[in-house]
Design a protein around this motif. Structure first.
Motif, PDB file in Angstrom:
ATOM      1  N   GLN A 214      31.895  -2.833  24.810  1.00 18.89           N
ATOM      2  CA  GLN A 214      33.310  -1.903  24.804  1.00 18.89           C
ATOM      3  C   GLN A 214      32.853  -0.440  25.223  1.00 18.89           C
ATOM      4  O   GLN A 214      31.543  -0.195  25.161  1.00 18.89           O
ATOM      5  CB  GLN A 214      33.790  -1.767  23.373  1.00 18.89           C
ATOM      6  N   ALA A 215      33.485   0.546  25.555  1.00 14.87           N
ATOM      7  CA  ALA A 215      33.218   1.765  25.934  1.00 14.87           C
ATOM      8  C   ALA A 215      32.638   2.699  24.877  1.00 14.87           C
ATOM      9  O   ALA A 215      31.815   3.469  25.057  1.00 14.87           O
ATOM     10  CB  ALA A 215      34.744   2.559  26.337  1.00 14.87           C
ATOM     11  N   ASP A 216      32.782   2.229  23.678  1.00 13.76           N
ATOM     12  CA  ASP A 216      32.143   2.783  22.626  1.00 13.76           C
ATOM     13  C   ASP A 216      30.567   2.178  22.056  1.00 13.76           C
ATOM     14  O   ASP A 216      30.135   2.814  21.170  1.00 13.76           O
ATOM     15  CB  ASP A 216      32.833   2.936  21.243  1.00 13.76           C
ATOM     16  N   GLY A 217      30.283   1.276  23.002  1.00 12.12           N
ATOM     17  CA  GLY A 217      28.930   0.957  22.688  1.00 12.12           C
ATOM     18  C   GLY A 217      29.030  -0.659  21.816  1.00 12.12           C
ATOM     19  O   GLY A 217      28.097  -1.219  21.713  1.00 12.12           O
ATOM     20  N   SER A 218      30.250  -0.725  21.329  1.00  9.33           N
ATOM     21  CA  SER A 218      30.360  -2.101  20.335  1.00  9.33           C
ATOM     22  C   SER A 218      30.269  -3.207  21.361  1.00  9.33           C
ATOM     23  O   SER A 218      30.797  -3.076  22.330  1.00  9.33           O
ATOM     24  CB  SER A 218      31.534  -1.788  19.252  1.00  9.33           C
ATOM     25  N   TYR A 219      30.555  -4.547  20.904  1.00  9.01           N
ATOM     26  CA  TYR A 219      31.070  -5.643  21.385  1.00  9.01           C
ATOM     27  C   TYR A 219      32.283  -6.129  20.879  1.00  9.01           C
ATOM     28  O   TYR A 219      32.548  -6.395  19.722  1.00  9.01           O
ATOM     29  CB  TYR A 219      29.830  -6.461  21.182  1.00  9.01           C
ATOM     30  N   ASN A 336      20.731   4.212  13.199  1.00  8.35           N
ATOM     31  CA  ASN A 336      21.252   3.653  14.354  1.00  8.35           C
ATOM     32  C   ASN A 336      21.940   2.116  14.218  1.00  8.35           C
ATOM     33  O   ASN A 336      21.547   1.593  13.225  1.00  8.35           O
ATOM     34  CB  ASN A 336      20.176   3.369  15.328  1.00  8.35           C
ATOM     35  N   SER A 337      22.797   1.819  14.778  1.00 11.37           N
ATOM     36  CA  SER A 337      23.833   0.645  14.445  1.00 11.37           C
ATOM     37  C   SER A 337      24.382  -0.085  15.986  1.00 11.37           C
ATOM     38  O   SER A 337      24.962   0.657  16.915  1.00 11.37           O
ATOM     39  CB  SER A 337      24.767   0.823  13.619  1.00 11.37           C
ATOM     40  N   THR A 338      24.765  -1.087  15.622  1.00 12.88           N
ATOM     41  CA  THR A 338      25.414  -1.925  16.840  1.00 12.88           C
ATOM     42  C   THR A 338      26.209  -2.798  16.168  1.00 12.88           C
ATOM     43  O   THR A 338      26.070  -3.534  15.198  1.00 12.88           O
ATOM     44  CB  THR A 338      24.388  -2.726  17.719  1.00 12.88           C
ATOM     45  N   ARG A 339      27.619  -3.012  16.518  1.00 11.82           N
ATOM     46  CA  ARG A 339      28.639  -3.430  15.755  1.00 11.82           C
ATOM     47  C   ARG A 339      29.352  -4.667  16.813  1.00 11.82           C
ATOM     48  O   ARG A 339      29.519  -4.191  18.099  1.00 11.82           O
ATOM     49  CB  ARG A 339      29.724  -2.715  15.410  1.00 11.82           C
ATOM     50  N   VAL A 340      29.777  -5.807  16.444  1.00 13.61           N
ATOM     51  CA  VAL A 340      30.303  -6.752  17.031  1.00 13.61           C
ATOM     52  C   VAL A 340      31.678  -7.333  16.453  1.00 13.61           C
ATOM     53  O   VAL A 340      31.552  -7.444  15.175  1.00 13.61           O
ATOM     54  CB  VAL A 340      29.341  -8.036  17.439  1.00 13.61           C
ATOM     55  N   ILE A 341      32.668  -7.184  16.957  1.00  9.99           N
ATOM     56  CA  ILE A 341      34.163  -7.798  16.476  1.00  9.99           C
ATOM     57  C   ILE A 341      34.383  -9.044  16.820  1.00  9.99           C
ATOM     58  O   ILE A 341      34.229  -9.417  18.219  1.00  9.99           O
ATOM     59  CB  ILE A 341      35.193  -6.822  16.870  1.00  9.99           C
TER      60      ILE A 341
END
Length: 563
Positions: A214-219, A336-341
């Motif tokens: 996604q544009a905000d770096g999430s998935y 730092n973090s990475t998120r997936v929905i």
């Protein structure tokens, strides 16, 4: 008396600070170079979690290692494998620092170690100095970085443990400066049908889900259509700014409709639970594809203490007609973090891919002892050797037995016993139990010989056989020749090797006196430092005896001159 007061201070200190308060200004860095990590705390390794941090040493050995605070050396261990040369320093605030894979120790500690090695006539030693015998102060030199033991390249393995419980904690919690503005990397996402009636995207087996950045770096993952109890798993890693190493995650959190159902971090764990890593990961997937999937849910046998929050073992029960939003967040210690929905729709569909269960003639009840008699071979599995019940594939042919395959994790040692009645004495004298690798090459297993039986204990499934080694080890001089003048040489080096059962022991004498030779099995080298003893003769007679694991022995003799 002093030691008792010291231990009492540790207890009072740890009670005062609580379990989760870590002093961030109590310790200096063990090295005087920028800290760049090759490995992080809690990183997923083979059958264990990484118990410290691996600090890069600019691809070289011999960098000074400093005491991170005042303290006293409480333990020194020198091993061919594992930590290699390792130093343990207890500090008054209740922590112990550990420095491993060292090249050598500081002069005072090195002299103490050498005296113990000569006293015990052994390179491998473990000593526990009297409290206060080897004191250190902050910034004092304690060792030099190296590549000893099981290290695959020059680096410093560094730990901070509780002095009482020896429980390791994440060294980065103590304020060590590592540049990190890089988010964790999500490689792949998986969904698991867990209950007997569960189906995910028309499958009763594990399903990989597609991911869209996604544009905000999430998935955002592809939609999951499921019913029954399901769970999720991720393949991911973390990086720091100045290194390309794919290191382990620090923290994972899983939410369903905004409510946390599982969360764990790697602040600390105990060595007693480290093998339970095989319940956190999808071990079967690892054995097939060489990639680790971390489960966001708990399975049988998972008694890890890393969980901060857990509801329904991190599993989601999907009801027909209901919609769910699953959110998984991966974090590092720097924030730092990475998120997936993951959108989940409750939808009952007939499975196109059925769960495959291969039934064999033998069944393991994991909570009970299991004995199997295969004729010439007998197997004994103690209770809780495995985490789950399953059908085990057992096949025996003459002097070979196949014990399932490496797709199932083993928690405890089990016993394989071969009946050797009828074999010739000459064969048995040089025989041993071997595990065959992927290329069917034999690897020596420690073999216990009693009467007409050979037995071994192991935690590895696979194919085992009786092998024979009649060839003695090979010894070759590496940096000298017979009758050579070695006056200006700092050390003496030889190559030792054994092609089958492996080196069991070696011993060297110089002019009839035992000398210490350091063994580096990674390059098959034994080395003697001329500074260890003052030679009182110009002509030096060297004798080296090397024995393999079945008793074959080779003796090497040579003479050289030194003034």
């Amino acid at each position: 008396m002093k030691k008792s007061v010291f231990l009492l201070c540790i207890v009072l200190f740890q009670q005062a600070i609580g379990q989760e308060n870590y002093p961030r200004d109590a310790f200096r860095s063990p090295l005087d170079i920028p800290l760049i990590l090759a490995g992080t705390f809690g990183e997923l390794r083979s059958n264990h979690f990484h118990s410290g941090i691996d600090i890069k040493t600019q691809q070289r050995e011999g960098l000074p290692v400093y005491a991170i605070a005042d303290g006293t050396v409480t333990r020194i261990k020198v091993s061919h494998w594992g930590y290699g040369k390792a130093l343990y320093i207890a500090h008054p605030n209740g922590y112990t620092s550990v420095y491993a894979h060292l090249q050598k120790f500081s002069p005072e500690i090195e002299a103490f170690v050498k005296e113990a090695q000569y006293r015990n006539r052994s390179y491998e030693i473990e000593v526990f100095p009297e409290y206060g015998q080897l004191k250190v102060i902050t910034d004092s030199l304690v060792a030099y970085t190296g590549n000893t033991g099981g290290s695959s390249g020059p680096h410093l393995h560094f730990e901070i443990r509780s002095s009482l419980s020896e429980r390791p904690t994440n060294p980065l919690l103590y304020g060590l400066d590592v540049r990190d503005a890089t988010n964790p990397t999500l490689e792949a996402l998986y969904a698991y049908p867990l209950s007997a009636d569960a189906v995910v995207n028309r499958s009763e087996e594990r399903v990989q889900l597609s991911l869209n950045r996604q544009a905000d770096g999430s998935y955002l993952s592809s939609e999951v259509k499921a019913t029954g109890t399901i769970g999720f798993g991720i393949s991911a890693y973390d990086r720091q700014d100045l290194a390309a190493n794919q290191n382990g995650l620090y923290e994972l959190e899983q939410k369903v409709n905004g409510r946390v159902i599982s969360a764990f971090d790697f602040d600390s764990f105990s060595f007693g639970e480290t093998r339970l890593i095989n319940t956190l990961i999808d071990y079967e997937y690892l054995s097939k594809y060489r990639r680790r999937i971390q489960r966001c849910f708990k399975v049988n046998g998972n008694d890890l203490s890393i969980y901060k929050e857990l509801e329904n073992d991190g599993k989601l029960t999907v009801l027909p007609g209901m919609n769910y939003t699953v959110e998984i967040t991966l974090k590092d210690l720097a924030g730092n973090s990475t998120r997936v929905i993951i959108p989940v729709q409750g939808n009952r569909e007939e499975p196109e891919q059925k769960k495959q269960i291969v039934k064999t003639a033998h069944y393991i009840s994991s909570g009970k002892p299991n004995n199997f008699d295969l004729g010439k071979v007998k197997l004994f599995f103690p209770p809780d050797t495995f985490y789950e019940d399953f059908y085990i594939d057992l096949r025996s042919d003459k002097d070979t037995v196949t014990v399932h395959n490496n797709s199932v994790p083993v928690h405890k040692n089990f016993t394989i016993t071969f009946d050797t009645e009828g074999y010739e004495e000459a064969f048995l004298k040089s025989a041993f139990i071997a595990r065959l690798d992927e290329r069917m090459r034999p690897d020596f297993m420690k073999t216990y010989k009693r009467g007409n039986t050979f037995s071994t204990r192991t935690r590895s499934l696979g194919t085992y056989t009786l092998a024979r080694d009649t060839v003695p080890p090979v010894i070759r001089p590496k940096n000298f020749k017979s009758k050579q003048w070695l006056t200006n040489y700092r050390y003496l080096s030889l190559l030792i090797s054994d092609d089958l059962s492996g080196i069991a022991s070696y011993e060297a004498t110089l002019n009839g006196e035992w000398i210490l030779m350091e063994y580096e099995p990674k390059n098959n080298t034994i080395t003697y430092n001329f500074d260890d003893k003052i030679l009182d003769k110009k002509q030096c007679d060297l004798k080296v005896v090397v024995t393999d694991n079945v008793g074959n022995s080779t003796t090497f003799t040579s003479s050289f001159f030194r003034s």
